[in-house]
Design a protein around this motif. Sequence first.
Motif, PDB file in Angstrom:
ATOM      1  N   MET A  53      36.438  35.477  29.827  1.00  0.00           N
ATOM      2  CA  MET A  53      37.882  35.664  29.956  1.00  0.00           C
ATOM      3  C   MET A  53      38.445  34.748  31.046  1.00  0.00           C
ATOM      4  SD  MET A  53      38.219  37.817  27.578  1.00  0.00           S
ATOM      5  CE  MET A  53      39.928  38.319  27.673  1.00  0.00           C
ATOM      6  N   MET A  54      37.712  34.579  32.095  1.00  0.00           N
ATOM      7  CA  MET A  54      38.164  33.703  33.179  1.00  0.00           C
ATOM      8  C   MET A  54      38.257  32.259  32.698  1.00  0.00           C
ATOM      9  SD  MET A  54      36.386  33.029  36.897  1.00  0.00           S
ATOM     10  CE  MET A  54      36.253  31.362  37.551  1.00  0.00           C
ATOM     11  N   ALA A  55      37.270  31.831  31.935  1.00  0.00           N
ATOM     12  CA  ALA A  55      37.282  30.453  31.435  1.00  0.00           C
ATOM     13  C   ALA A  55      38.515  30.220  30.570  1.00  0.00           C
ATOM     14  CB  ALA A  55      36.002  30.175  30.652  1.00  0.00           C
ATOM     15  N   ALA A  56      38.862  31.224  29.791  1.00  0.00           N
ATOM     16  CA  ALA A  56      40.049  31.091  28.946  1.00  0.00           C
ATOM     17  C   ALA A  56      41.311  30.969  29.803  1.00  0.00           C
ATOM     18  CB  ALA A  56      40.143  32.294  28.008  1.00  0.00           C
ATOM     19  N   ARG A  57      41.372  31.741  30.887  1.00  0.00           N
ATOM     20  CA  ARG A  57      42.536  31.653  31.769  1.00  0.00           C
ATOM     21  C   ARG A  57      42.595  30.296  32.458  1.00  0.00           C
ATOM     22  NH1 ARG A  57      40.763  36.943  33.137  1.00  0.00           N
ATOM     23  NH2 ARG A  57      39.861  36.171  35.084  1.00  0.00           N
ATOM     24  N   VAL A  58      41.444  29.830  32.916  1.00  0.00           N
ATOM     25  CA  VAL A  58      41.413  28.561  33.641  1.00  0.00           C
ATOM     26  C   VAL A  58      41.807  27.399  32.727  1.00  0.00           C
ATOM     27  CG1 VAL A  58      39.873  26.874  34.755  1.00  0.00           C
ATOM     28  CG2 VAL A  58      39.741  29.299  35.385  1.00  0.00           C
ATOM     29  N   THR A  59      41.266  27.408  31.520  1.00  0.00           N
ATOM     30  CA  THR A  59      41.516  26.275  30.605  1.00  0.00           C
ATOM     31  C   THR A  59      42.768  26.492  29.764  1.00  0.00           C
ATOM     32  OG1 THR A  59      40.154  27.306  28.895  1.00  0.00           O
ATOM     33  CG2 THR A  59      39.037  25.779  30.396  1.00  0.00           C
ATOM     34  N   ARG A  60      43.299  27.691  29.800  1.00  0.00           N
ATOM     35  CA  ARG A  60      44.413  28.058  28.907  1.00  0.00           C
ATOM     36  C   ARG A  60      44.051  27.758  27.457  1.00  0.00           C
ATOM     37  NH1 ARG A  60      49.597  28.224  32.239  1.00  0.00           N
ATOM     38  NH2 ARG A  60      48.796  28.043  34.370  1.00  0.00           N
ATOM     39  N   ARG A  61      42.819  28.020  27.118  1.00  0.00           N
ATOM     40  CA  ARG A  61      42.376  27.871  25.743  1.00  0.00           C
ATOM     41  C   ARG A  61      41.830  29.211  25.261  1.00  0.00           C
ATOM     42  NH1 ARG A  61      38.903  22.220  25.623  1.00  0.00           N
ATOM     43  NH2 ARG A  61      40.554  20.817  26.377  1.00  0.00           N
ATOM     44  N   THR A  62      41.561  29.339  24.006  1.00  0.00           N
ATOM     45  CA  THR A  62      41.263  30.672  23.476  1.00  0.00           C
ATOM     46  C   THR A  62      39.946  30.789  22.717  1.00  0.00           C
ATOM     47  OG1 THR A  62      42.512  30.148  21.492  1.00  0.00           O
ATOM     48  CG2 THR A  62      43.686  31.307  23.254  1.00  0.00           C
ATOM     49  N   LYS A  63      39.239  29.686  22.583  1.00  0.00           N
ATOM     50  CA  LYS A  63      38.008  29.765  21.802  1.00  0.00           C
ATOM     51  C   LYS A  63      36.786  29.716  22.723  1.00  0.00           C
ATOM     52  CE  LYS A  63      35.286  26.974  18.581  1.00  0.00           C
ATOM     53  NZ  LYS A  63      35.295  25.752  17.739  1.00  0.00           N
TER      54      LYS A  63
END
Lengths: 489, 489, 447, 447
Positions: free
Chosen positions: D145-155
């Motif tokens: 979930m953190m990676a998605a927030r950092v990258t603003r990506r969803t996959k």
Amino acid sequence: QAEPLIFERGGMDRCGVDLPEPKGLKTRLGGLERKDAIGLPGLAEPETMRHYVRLSRKNYAIDLGLYPLGSCTMKHNPRLNEKVARMPGFADVHPLQPASTVQGAYQVMGELAHWLMTLTNMPAVALSPKAGAHGEFCGMMAIRAKLDADGQTGRRRILVPESAHGTNPATAVQCGFTVDEIPADKTGRVDMEAFKAKLGEDVAGIMLTNPNTCGLFERDIREIADLIHEAGGYFYCDGANFNAIVGRVRPGDLGVDAMHINLHKTFSTPHGGGGPGSGPTVLSEALAPFAPVPYVVATEKDGWDLVEHMDEAEGTPFGRMAAFHGQMGMFTRALTYMMSHGSDGLKQVAEDAVLNANYIQARLSHVMTVAFEGTCMHEALFDDRFLKDTGVTTLDFAKAMIDEGYHPMTMYFPLVVHGAMLIEPTETESMSGLDRFIEVLDALATAAKAGDTGRFLAAPVHAPTKRLDETRAARQPVLRWTPSADAAE
Amino acid sequence: QAEPLIFERGGMDRCGVDLPEPKGLKTRLGGLERKDAIGLPGLAEPETMRHYVRLSRKNYAIDLGLYPLGSCTMKHNPRLNEKVARMPGFADVHPLQPASTVQGAYQVMGELAHWLMTLTNMPAVALSPKAGAHGEFCGMMAIRAKLDADGQTGRRRILVPESAHGTNPATAVQCGFTVDEIPADKTGRVDMEAFKAKLGEDVAGIMLTNPNTCGLFERDIREIADLIHEAGGYFYCDGANFNAIVGRVRPGDLGVDAMHINLHKTFSTPHGGGGPGSGPTVLSEALAPFAPVPYVVATEKDGWDLVEHMDEAEGTPFGRMAAFHGQMGMFTRALTYMMSHGSDGLKQVAEDAVLNANYIQARLSHVMTVAFEGTCMHEALFDDRFLKDTGVTTLDFAKAMIDEGYHPMTMYFPLVVHGAMLIEPTETESMSGLDRFIEVLDALATAAKAGDTGRFLAAPVHAPTKRLDETRAARQPVLRWTPSADAAE
Amino acid sequence: MRYLPHTDTDRKAMLDAIGVASIDDLFTDVPEAARLDGLIDLPTKQTELQVERALAAMSSRNVAASHAPFFVGAGAYKHHVPATVDHLIQRSEFLTAYTPYQPEISQGTLQTLFEFQTQVALLTGMDVANASMYDGSTACAEAVMMAARVTRRTKAVMAGSVHPHYVEASQTLAKYSDVSISVTDAAPADLDAVIAEIDDTTACVVIQTPDIFGRLHDLREVSRIAHEKGALVIAVFTEAVSLGLVEAPGHMGADIAVGEGQSIGVGLNFGGPYVGLFACKDDRRFIRQMPGRLAGETIDADGRRGYVLTLSTREQHIRRDKATSNICTNAGLCSLAWTIHMTLLGEKGLTQLARLNHETACELADALSAVPGVELVNETFFNEFTILLPKNADQVVNDLARFGVLGGVPASRLYPGRFENYLIIAATETNTPEDIAVFAKALAGVL
Amino acid sequence: MRYLPHTDTDRKAMLDAIGVASIDDLFTDVPEAARLDGLIDLPTKQTELQVERALAAMSSRNVAASHAPFFVGAGAYKHHVPATVDHLIQRSEFLTAYTPYQPEISQGTLQTLFEFQTQVALLTGMDVANASMYDGSTACAEAVMMAARVTRRTKAVMAGSVHPHYVEASQTLAKYSDVSISVTDAAPADLDAVIAEIDDTTACVVIQTPDIFGRLHDLREVSRIAHEKGALVIAVFTEAVSLGLVEAPGHMGADIAVGEGQSIGVGLNFGGPYVGLFACKDDRRFIRQMPGRLAGETIDADGRRGYVLTLSTREQHIRRDKATSNICTNAGLCSLAWTIHMTLLGEKGLTQLARLNHETACELADALSAVPGVELVNETFFNEFTILLPKNADQVVNDLARFGVLGGVPASRLYPGRFENYLIIAATETNTPEDIAVFAKALAGVL
């Protein structure tokens, strides 16, 4: 006295364990050996012992005195629980052993589940949530799964009172809901008119703490439950304050659909400086089929089995919360505690907890300002009106308590009260102990009003450190030791 | 903060245990029921926990820092030993169970005996003495029994150096001997001329501590042994300082006839605020037949048996020292410790203990006055010449150490040195830890010489109490609490 | 090695600072012949895991009291000790502290000892108590010697029903002194025999109650007679819990009360360490002759209450060959455990515990008396009694052990060659009705 | 009741002070229908002795890892924990303290957390670490979930050889978020499949090494490719000891490293509590998005160094519905145990421990490979590997249990319906040569 960091005292060639010499076999790591030094200093056993014993003495603890943190239920932690948790059949078994070799462990889970369901009058419980917030997540996931299963895809709004714990809105969002705050009325409870006005077709449910974070029982709770159900939503009850009613009131009788139970609060598993917790979550008939895996079931021949895959489950679990089966070490402690108290003892727990909070409220009401009129439940809430024009803030007042040998109460929470001071004594404090505490608070309040401001602003002076600069820590974060960063000292 | 006595806080109706209700059966006490109230107050478990945790924090301890009490060997107490001592097969067995149900316990005794005999090169050991002084009593009883058995009824004089522990003369008297003191020579050792002059037909033996209480090895020990034997007496060695030589020197090779071994010193069973100790006593060929009952023997079929009656014994035991078989809880700890170290580790223990003491002596010799020239063994002895004309006594100097966070060294002992300060660091102190200690002592010595007398006379100021009035305690003894006697406060 | 902080680099640096070339240079005072070259012939160091496993293997060769129906007593008793007790005595500050010679940084130990002394005095009904002895048997022996010093007499009379180990320990301590001990026959009429021995040279009489067979004795008559002749009465007990229900020695005329404290807080430990209780009258003559340590109240430089070790002019480190005893330790940690357990119990818990013990023993006595061939010897008892069997009790105990029952102590183990068919049996609050039923059935089976 | 200090007299006095007649008067806000009259239908209070016995009976129905040749791993490992660790975490001041919200009287906890964070960062080769998570699986889920927030990506792409429980926990946390997780097949060529899934919408790839089958993966190639596409690499480990011998994720390009810390200091505990390790790069974007607590250094009013909880504007009690996670505890006491054990080990002990684990596994692999019909699946491993059996592994494990051997985890228990003849086996420093011989012999016997 300052205790250096291990990085400042240990050495790469120092070691506090003995191990046999490796044989020097050829490795089978495919060339992935670690190349550089790790940089982890070691200490011999005697030095390690002293380092951590000395550090420990810089902590306040329940075993040292009253720890009146509202909403945290800092009660006595019996050592019988610690002893039981360390029995080899509990501490030294692996979660993936064959079922035949862990029947006693499954039994603990089965019996704990029975106690929790019976105390709450709820038909199901998920044991695996690893803390209160994880339990909230479990309950809200079940609500979300139920709504989706019923095709209620338009229901995404969760009502949360403004006095709620921060975990409530955070959890709701984590389950794909939006949060809509309900204001409190002047008695510190849900404003029923505002609540009713917020009901509608997009409402998924309500998250309500009861007794609430003002330490008050939500008198209209049955009506709230009925209204939310009528509106097509579900009732999540934050069980953080279950200690106030355990054995006397069953949440299932109040219309609750899901509630987590903080074993580390109501059932006295130790807080350990911030964890581990354990947050089993009871579920209503409607939500039970969505309970997460794994869970234990009694087998026909007097044994126990574990259901750990979704497709083996009777219902349609929303998923798995974490690896393995939950916080077994907390289950054994909590079950030990429940069996020690029994149904009669647990009822007495609630009664004495409420008695103690009201005693504090009654005896301090003349010098401190009680936030809401009437009797409270297990915690007494004061605001900072009594400090008006004294130059002393709630924070200063709290720090001054440290100098008197007490841990401060919860400060600035709940948010609905200005400069809140939330005092939860718990049932394991004696009357004479409360009397001493009351005298100290009385004297401090009197001193603040008398203009003895310096004492508050300088506090604490009798603690291991003077007041710490939290702003600096956040502005210039130093989150680990590095050889160059021993700046301050 | 003052902690009240339980008598001031507990109550007759308060209780920290739960017990089933008695059935009210008719008693069979022959009318000897206790009539009056006992007067023992109780406390609930949480209050009991706090009372003793809070009290504990008023103690200094090895786990908090260096504890350089000369002659006491305050070394690190490994927690593995505590864990082992609590294994159910050791902690929860009765001394009078049938032999078939306690073979493992007998084995511990048998193996411990083997280690002690091998480390000392002595053919027998009595395990039952319950402390060092009890071990002295055991050894001196064996000597007395041997003399009597040989018809040497005229030999009743025991030679004891003036530097001896007080237990030595007290024990000798307890065995029906008279005590004759031998002076020390200018090197801190037995004055050989004086010793020789005291030999005679009425001499029963000598009690000699080695390394002696000045921290020095008695260089002439072989000659002393030979001379006392030639004179028809026996050589009792006080083993309190065995830590200095364990693994490197075997007392049996020095001509010793009997020596107690303080398991709580050399083998690190915890001191526990003053006990329990354990003082197994090794005996020479001559004395072995007089060893007390009970003792364990290996049976033919790989098992163990206990000889507990005098008439079952092979020799002619002088008697029984105490009920049952000795300090089993200390045996398991000591055996665990020995097995952990092994013969190599124990040798290293002696070497590091001696290294540490010499390091302190060497580094402080420029500011403090070393009592005797040359290297020392496991403890460094200073006298108070360096405090001459400062107005600071050894006692004041010791109390000032408390303010610096250290437990003082042994003071005013041995008696042969003026204002003695006997420092035994033990082998479990690190070099960096010793460096800090040395800096503190250096600074204190410098301050004393610089005339900063007030600091010493007022010390301690950073301890839980100011300096306590020991004279008052002895002149107006208050040995128990009574309702009326809460005078001071 | 995990307990030794030095690296070889440290050692080298320290040798340099000392100014010697090698560690051997620090051992040059040892005669050359006694300097060992290599290692002593014993195993070398082992890892924590290895040692723990080796000791666990030895432990598992013993049958723990909690793992069997358990009825063994005769001086040590199986009681439940609350988990709080063991937790507290493992506090670093209690466990790893020494004798409180520096009172300013030892108030934890000292105040606890002061509480202990007071509790012991209250329990025994005496005026004062010391800070504990090694165990009950050595406390008994020291009491005999103290009585001789106080009375300046040399004859001690011990009842034959005093625990034989206590008698032997006393005889050992007195062996080369001017005190002579006469022991009466361990017959039913113990006290009459003791009374008959009292004369003008008698320093003390020593009576145990409950005695080794579990029988209770009223000390009032013997006290009256002893006191008339100027002799002291030493009361002995091996089961401290009995004092929660049975009249205290101090209320029956005892001058000194000594006993084993193991039942409270300490546990079985295969015989030790235990904690000796020692109490006496508040009389200068007595207190000056007391053995062992004493904690006393005083004040500090600011006038605040505090505690110190006191009256040490009785002790060996001051008085040397004139000391009242050579003792220089107490049972520190065990006395702490005792005090904590006693504080948890309080008056209410102790009296209830005592009553439960007595009732369990009553039920056990009834159950065993009903076994054919078994005869209950005692008319009175607290939680321990003796039965007479139709066959050798030692053999019966071994047979019971094979059935998994730990069934008591054959009297002949304590009185070699005597009482061969007598079995001494204890019951405590830890015995369940099932334990009793299993025992009775097993006993019937082996007879 | 032993934990409740009030007597009835106290209760009465307190009710009087409050000004109510009875306790019921304090519960009048409870709707009448919900007020219980009597007691809930559960057993009433029991004595400490009774409860201890009941729980001991349950404990004895389990086979403890130390009481059998033991080879079970798959995310939790049997290691020796020094006695010092358990002693220290039972210190009252650690055990019974709360979250260090009042830093002036919580420096013990705070400094320990600061040490923990530093040790975790060093061990993983990362820059910073948080104060611990519930366990490895939830740490993994939060990292996704953190990676998605950092990258603003969803996959998110997860390798199929990540522990299936970790995959499921991540899927649960992502379930109603906008993050979608694609899991590759748990086939031998794991990393190729992961690489094939990386595209411009990928927030992160998640790779475990050693993976669930025990295989080691070199993360450098996948990291290079992921970073080219703007995706983060999350490295997962379930056996923290491996990092004493195997290259650290931080040195192979990982942006976030998460794993289970149970192996160090914590023990098996039937699955919990454990301690999740969470480390990442020192990058403002990362740190602002980190879940969980952070201890940080600061100074006090006198300018002296001290520690506080910091950067709490990420957290739920400040940010409420905008928080990075709903988490409000860490694994406090377990992280303390971890730090103490790691301090005892140090670099020297940890690397030696890791090597011993690896060597034991090598010897076990050789011994089992020699059993007819057994095939070693792994080319590489640390202390855990997978074997292919000629029959159903679940049945084999149950048969082995009857022989007293706890012989590993059938892969099908984690992948229902798949890998039915695969058995995942762990070896640690606690396994002796005898254990290995017994296992090989038993395995030959049950095949």
